[in-house]
Design a protein around this motif. Structure first.
Motif, short mmCIF file in Angstrom:
data_model
loop_
_atom_site.label_atom_id
_atom_site.label_comp_id
_atom_site.label_asym_id
_atom_site.label_seq_id
_atom_site.Cartn_x
_atom_site.Cartn_y
_atom_site.Cartn_z
N PRO A 159 4.61 30.66 -35.51
CA PRO A 159 5.86 30.89 -34.52
C PRO A 159 5.68 31.91 -33.69
N ASP A 160 4.78 32.80 -33.89
CA ASP A 160 4.50 34.29 -33.14
C ASP A 160 3.66 34.16 -31.86
N ALA A 161 2.62 33.16 -32.16
CA ALA A 161 1.76 32.81 -31.00
C ALA A 161 1.24 31.37 -31.08
N ALA A 162 2.08 30.68 -30.68
CA ALA A 162 1.83 29.03 -30.92
C ALA A 162 1.50 28.40 -29.43
N CYS A 163 0.75 27.60 -29.68
CA CYS A 163 0.27 26.80 -28.24
C CYS A 163 0.93 25.31 -28.55
N PHE A 164 1.86 24.72 -27.67
CA PHE A 164 2.39 23.49 -27.94
C PHE A 164 1.79 22.60 -26.81
N LEU A 165 0.94 21.61 -27.13
CA LEU A 165 0.39 20.51 -26.39
C LEU A 165 1.71 19.37 -26.01
N VAL A 166 2.28 19.27 -25.22
CA VAL A 166 3.20 18.40 -25.03
C VAL A 166 3.08 17.24 -24.21
N SER A 167 1.89 17.06 -23.82
CA SER A 167 1.41 15.85 -22.94
C SER A 167 2.50 15.82 -21.71
N ASP A 168 2.83 14.66 -21.71
CA ASP A 168 3.62 14.20 -20.55
C ASP A 168 5.15 14.42 -20.82
N ALA A 169 5.67 15.37 -21.75
CA ALA A 169 7.29 15.40 -22.07
C ALA A 169 7.69 16.03 -21.09
N SER A 172 4.96 20.21 -16.01
CA SER A 172 4.67 21.52 -15.83
C SER A 172 5.11 22.59 -16.58
N SER A 173 4.61 23.62 -16.86
CA SER A 173 5.06 24.67 -17.68
C SER A 173 6.46 25.13 -16.79
N GLN A 174 6.44 25.19 -15.60
CA GLN A 174 7.61 25.54 -14.83
C GLN A 174 8.83 24.93 -14.98
N SER A 177 10.37 25.97 -18.44
CA SER A 177 11.02 27.03 -18.42
C SER A 177 12.22 27.24 -17.50
N ARG A 178 12.50 26.21 -16.63
CA ARG A 178 13.50 26.01 -15.72
C ARG A 178 14.38 24.85 -16.23
N ASN A 179 14.04 23.91 -16.99
CA ASN A 179 14.72 22.75 -17.51
C ASN A 179 14.87 21.74 -16.08
N CYS A 180 13.72 21.53 -15.53
CA CYS A 180 13.64 20.88 -14.27
C CYS A 180 13.01 19.70 -14.24
N PRO A 181 13.77 18.53 -14.37
CA PRO A 181 13.15 17.40 -14.79
C PRO A 181 12.49 16.47 -13.52
N PRO A 182 11.46 15.64 -13.61
CA PRO A 182 11.09 15.13 -12.43
C PRO A 182 11.75 14.30 -11.68
N TRP A 213 5.09 31.74 -26.76
CA TRP A 213 4.57 30.38 -26.84
C TRP A 213 3.95 29.84 -25.65
N LYS A 214 2.78 29.29 -25.87
CA LYS A 214 2.14 28.58 -24.59
C LYS A 214 2.66 27.02 -24.51
N PHE A 215 3.34 26.84 -23.77
CA PHE A 215 3.63 25.29 -23.44
C PHE A 215 2.76 24.53 -22.77
N VAL A 216 1.89 23.55 -23.11
CA VAL A 216 0.91 23.02 -22.01
C VAL A 216 1.11 21.46 -21.75
N PRO A 217 1.73 21.30 -20.88
CA PRO A 217 1.65 19.77 -20.36
C PRO A 217 0.45 19.55 -19.79
N SER A 218 0.09 18.19 -19.67
CA SER A 218 -1.14 17.68 -19.57
C SER A 218 -1.63 17.58 -18.15
N HIS A 219 -0.40 17.68 -17.20
CA HIS A 219 -0.75 17.74 -15.69
C HIS A 219 -0.51 18.99 -15.22
N CYS A 220 -0.39 20.03 -16.05
CA CYS A 220 -0.19 21.28 -15.50
C CYS A 220 -1.34 22.18 -15.25
N ARG A 221 -1.80 22.46 -14.23
CA ARG A 221 -3.12 23.15 -14.07
C ARG A 221 -3.07 24.48 -14.50
N VAL A 222 -1.72 25.31 -14.19
CA VAL A 222 -1.51 26.63 -14.50
C VAL A 222 -1.48 26.90 -16.05
#
Length: 235
Positions: A159-169, A172-174, A177-182, A213-222
């Motif tokens: 829980p202190d240093a997790a990496c969450f692979l969320v695919s296409d949920a 982008s990580s932005q 962070s902003r709760n901004c849907p497509p 935490w690191k959130f990693v969407p599959s289409h987010c290059r950043v």
């Protein structure tokens, strides 16, 4: 266990499978890059690996940009959601699924997340049941509806240093962070728009409460570049 791969991306041969108008449109919207330089084989080569070195391929869902290279893994086991796979078989056109992208013997080499042991995780349980991928708590899986039925997301680390692979949920990580849907113009790509929005908000709340935490969407290059873990790891 050996080496584990999360999704395969496209393969240069995907062009043959995107011949239909709907698939060409999908590829354009998703900004598909099918060059050999960006293929899964090239990515593995940078790590000194070949497809035959991969013991397990986790397929988050069955859109072609996530399973396009699956046939390259002739010796690997696969892991996916049973419900997600069955939904793709029943509604291939709606879910953009191409069975010919999977190995012919896929079902004999496939295991299902729903059959894994469950583990208690008070944070991830907002998405429902939490599954223990290797039985040691190191990688937990949840199934996230919205973009595709029962999309497999994987959490690595504590829980202190997790990496969450969320695919296409999220795309982008932005967006998390902003709760901004497509854009609503992309609704036709998503299986359940309401569920997508609800689960994006859950990801957003987790991001606010766990800034490390690191959130990693599959289409987010950043996020892919900044992630402190690899999408391919040895277990």
């Amino acid at each position: 266990m050996g080496w584990v791969l999360y999704d395969t991306g496209y393969d240069p041969e995907i062009g043959a499978a995107t011949a239909s108008f709907s698939m060409r449109l999908y590829a354009r919207v998703m900004n598909v890059d099918v060059s050999r330089k960006t293929s899964v084989v090239a990515g593995l080569a940078k790590l000194g690996l070949r497809p035959e070195d991969i013991s397990l391929v986790v397929l988050s869902h069955f859109h072609p940009d996530h399973i396009g290279g699956a046939r390259l893994f002739a010796k690997s086991r696969f892991l996916c959601s049973r419900v997600g796979y069955e939904s793709a078989l029943r509604h291939p056109r709606r879910l953009g699924f191409r069975r010919d992208l999977l190995p012919d013997d896929f079902e004999t080499r496939c295991d299902y997340v729903e059959d894994l042991s469950m583990v208690f995780d008070s944070l991830l349980s907002v998405f429902g049941k939490v599954y223990d991928l290797f039985g040691d708590g190191e990688v937990r899986c949840v199934l996230i509806d919205g973009h595709a039925p029962r999309q497999v997301a994987c959490m690595l680390g504590g829980p202190d240093a997790a990496c969450f692979l969320v695919s296409d949920a999220a795309w982008s990580s932005q967006a998390i962070s902003r709760n901004c849907p497509p854009s609503s113009l992309t609704r036709w790509i998503h299986d359940d728009w309401k569920a997508l929005l609800e689960n994006l908000e859950k990801l957003h709340r987790l991001a606010l409460s766990h800034p490390n935490w690191k959130f990693v969407p599959s289409h987010c290059r950043v996020s892919l570049e900044e992630a402190e873990c690899r999408l391919v790891r040895s277990c």
